[in-house]
Design a protein around this motif. Structure first.
Motif, mmCIF file in Angstrom:
data_model
loop_
_atom_site.group_PDB
_atom_site.id
_atom_site.type_symbol
_atom_site.label_atom_id
_atom_site.label_comp_id
_atom_site.label_asym_id
_atom_site.label_seq_id
_atom_site.Cartn_x
_atom_site.Cartn_y
_atom_site.Cartn_z
ATOM 1 N N GLU A 42 40.391 44.102 51.390
ATOM 2 C CA GLU A 42 41.056 44.459 50.138
ATOM 3 C C GLU A 42 42.455 43.872 50.076
ATOM 4 N N GLY A 43 43.138 43.863 51.214
ATOM 5 C CA GLY A 43 44.483 43.294 51.235
ATOM 6 C C GLY A 43 44.490 41.819 50.871
ATOM 7 N N LEU A 44 43.492 41.070 51.385
ATOM 8 C CA LEU A 44 43.393 39.647 51.071
ATOM 9 C C LEU A 44 43.133 39.445 49.587
ATOM 10 N N VAL A 45 42.218 40.253 49.038
ATOM 11 C CA VAL A 45 41.894 40.136 47.611
ATOM 12 C C VAL A 45 43.125 40.424 46.759
ATOM 13 N N ARG A 46 43.820 41.525 47.067
ATOM 14 C CA ARG A 46 45.001 41.888 46.273
ATOM 15 C C ARG A 46 46.066 40.793 46.362
ATOM 16 N N ALA A 47 46.325 40.311 47.587
ATOM 17 C CA ALA A 47 47.371 39.291 47.761
ATOM 18 C C ALA A 47 47.019 38.005 47.027
ATOM 19 N N SER A 48 45.744 37.592 47.102
ATOM 20 C CA SER A 48 45.330 36.353 46.453
ATOM 21 C C SER A 48 45.437 36.462 44.936
ATOM 22 N N LEU A 49 44.928 37.565 44.377
ATOM 23 C CA LEU A 49 44.944 37.711 42.929
ATOM 24 C C LEU A 49 46.357 37.966 42.404
ATOM 25 N N GLU A 50 47.169 38.701 43.174
ATOM 26 C CA GLU A 50 48.547 38.918 42.730
ATOM 27 C C GLU A 50 49.320 37.607 42.683
ATOM 28 N N SER A 51 49.057 36.702 43.650
ATOM 29 C CA SER A 51 49.757 35.420 43.639
ATOM 30 C C SER A 51 49.381 34.608 42.409
ATOM 31 N N VAL A 52 48.117 34.747 41.974
ATOM 32 C CA VAL A 52 47.687 34.056 40.754
ATOM 33 C C VAL A 52 48.405 34.638 39.533
ATOM 34 N N VAL A 53 48.425 35.972 39.442
ATOM 35 C CA VAL A 53 49.048 36.625 38.286
ATOM 36 C C VAL A 53 50.539 36.311 38.223
ATOM 37 N N ARG A 54 51.213 36.367 39.375
ATOM 38 C CA ARG A 54 52.664 36.128 39.382
ATOM 39 C C ARG A 54 53.005 34.676 39.068
ATOM 40 N N GLY A 55 52.056 33.779 39.293
ATOM 41 C CA GLY A 55 52.314 32.371 39.028
ATOM 42 C C GLY A 55 52.029 31.945 37.604
ATOM 43 N N MET A 56 51.562 32.858 36.761
ATOM 44 C CA MET A 56 51.267 32.524 35.369
ATOM 45 C C MET A 56 52.566 32.514 34.559
ATOM 46 N N ALA A 57 53.014 31.315 34.216
ATOM 47 C CA ALA A 57 54.306 31.181 33.546
ATOM 48 C C ALA A 57 54.329 31.852 32.179
ATOM 49 N N GLN A 58 53.175 31.927 31.500
ATOM 50 C CA GLN A 58 53.136 32.491 30.151
ATOM 51 C C GLN A 58 52.858 33.997 30.137
ATOM 52 N N ASN A 59 52.771 34.609 31.295
ATOM 53 C CA ASN A 59 52.472 36.045 31.353
ATOM 54 C C ASN A 59 53.723 36.847 30.987
ATOM 55 N N THR A 60 53.663 37.553 29.880
ATOM 56 C CA THR A 60 54.828 38.313 29.413
ATOM 57 C C THR A 60 54.776 39.787 29.807
ATOM 58 N N ASP A 61 53.722 40.211 30.457
ATOM 59 C CA ASP A 61 53.593 41.622 30.849
ATOM 60 C C ASP A 61 53.098 41.690 32.285
ATOM 61 N N LEU A 62 53.980 41.303 33.230
ATOM 62 C CA LEU A 62 53.581 41.268 34.632
ATOM 63 C C LEU A 62 53.166 42.639 35.156
ATOM 64 N N PRO A 63 53.937 43.728 34.910
ATOM 65 C CA PRO A 63 53.508 45.045 35.418
ATOM 66 C C PRO A 63 52.134 45.447 34.885
ATOM 67 N N GLY A 64 51.902 45.213 33.592
ATOM 68 C CA GLY A 64 50.608 45.566 33.020
ATOM 69 C C GLY A 64 49.480 44.748 33.617
ATOM 70 N N SER A 65 49.730 43.454 33.867
ATOM 71 C CA SER A 65 48.711 42.593 34.459
ATOM 72 C C SER A 65 48.378 43.032 35.881
ATOM 73 N N LEU A 66 49.416 43.386 36.639
ATOM 74 C CA LEU A 66 49.183 43.842 38.018
ATOM 75 C C LEU A 66 48.407 45.157 38.031
ATOM 76 N N GLN A 67 48.702 46.047 37.096
ATOM 77 C CA GLN A 67 47.973 47.315 37.040
ATOM 78 C C GLN A 67 46.519 47.078 36.647
ATOM 79 N N THR A 68 46.280 46.139 35.725
ATOM 80 C CA THR A 68 44.905 45.795 35.353
ATOM 81 C C THR A 68 44.146 45.255 36.557
ATOM 82 N N LEU A 69 44.832 44.454 37.368
ATOM 83 C CA LEU A 69 44.219 43.919 38.588
ATOM 84 C C LEU A 69 43.805 45.059 39.520
ATOM 85 N N VAL A 70 44.721 46.010 39.733
ATOM 86 C CA VAL A 70 44.431 47.152 40.613
ATOM 87 C C VAL A 70 43.252 47.960 40.070
ATOM 88 N N ASN A 71 43.261 48.212 38.747
ATOM 89 C CA ASN A 71 42.173 48.983 38.148
ATOM 90 C C ASN A 71 40.836 48.274 38.304
#
Length: 260
Positions: A12-41
């Motif tokens: 699970e740690g690998l999955v979270r770290a990999s997907l979080e790095s993708v989300v954080r690298g999205m330059a056009q993402n205007t709602d990082l906290p919401g995106s990270l919470q969606t990932l967790v959900n």
């Protein structure tokens, strides 16, 4: 991916770290906290419905073994499901030149030669992407930095590091820092300038950013996750038929129990 985590096929740690790095690298993402919470959900929902992996890696049975049941969890002598995906990636992607892709050649070079210290060595598209990532990083840090001298000078040092690589405009970054310094009584412009100069002297390695850009381009599939694992950790992990997965701990290569 949550289904694979629930089945015990991948950390699970690998999955979270990999997907979080993708989300954080999205330059056009205007709602990082919401995106990270969606990932967790999404991961949690997937864990509630584990994938059935009983057929992964199954082999035809013979003789007296034909009556044995097949376990959903392979033993140490059998490759884990993720290993099958990694093997498939290696088979489908032999070490031949890839089609041109964002950051591929530079990432491959940096993984062998060490640091990538300046955006001048990058192509035009790569250069704009990493600069956009740096600007997003700066905006977040400026917004959330604690209004205390130590926190502001640490941020100034980190900004200086990125300036050394050409990621941030020196004057614009200084003005953004000075704006938050004004209400803090014990922070002077000279303190900020010195911290920035120290950061410039330290330098900055672009290789992790380039690796993130490369990984973003992989699909969100089992193969895509295997490719991300290969690019990020392939130099430190190997799969063997005798011991399963083995990893390098900076001293020796060992199995899951830590034995060489």
């Amino acid at each position: 991916m949550g289904g694979l985590v629930g089945a015990g096929a991948i950390s699970e740690g690998l999955v979270r770290a990999s997907l979080e790095s993708v989300v954080r690298g999205m330059a056009q993402n205007t709602d990082l906290p919401g995106s990270l919470q969606t990932l967790v959900n999404g991961i949690d929902d997937g864990k509630a419905k584990p994938r059935d992996l009983s057929a992964v890696g199954a082999r035809p049975t013979r003789g007296r073994d034909s009556g044995r049941s097949t376990s959903s969890f392979p033993d140490r002598s059998s490759p884990a499901p993720a290993a099958h995906a990694a093997d498939a990636v290696r088979a489908a992607d032999p070490p031949t030149p890839r089609a041109p892709s964002l950051g591929a050649s530079q990432n491959e070079r940096s993984s062998h030669d060490g640091k990538v210290g300046d955006i001048a060595s990058l192509g035009g598209e790569e250069r704009e992407r990493v600069k956009a990532m740096a600007l997003g990083w700066l905006a977040r840090r400026i917004e959330h930095v604690e209004r205390k001298k130590d926190a502001i000078t640490r941020l100034a040092f980190a900004i200086g590091c990125r300036m050394s690589a050409g990621l941030l405009d020196q004057q614009a970054a200084k003005e953004a820092l000075w704006d938050i310094c004004e209400p803090v009584a014990d922070v002077q412009h000279t303190d900020v300038d010195k911290a920035i100069s120290d950061g410039i002297a330290r330098g900055f390695d672009l290789a992790p950013m380039l690796l993130t850009l490369r990984c973003i381009r992989y699909p969100l599939t089992d193969f895509g996750i295997a490719e991300r694992f290969r690019d990020r950790f392939g130099a430190d992990y190997r799969f063997t038929t005798a011991k399963g997965w083995v990893g390098w701990d900076d001293r020796r290569t060992g199995g899951r129990e830590g034995h060489g």
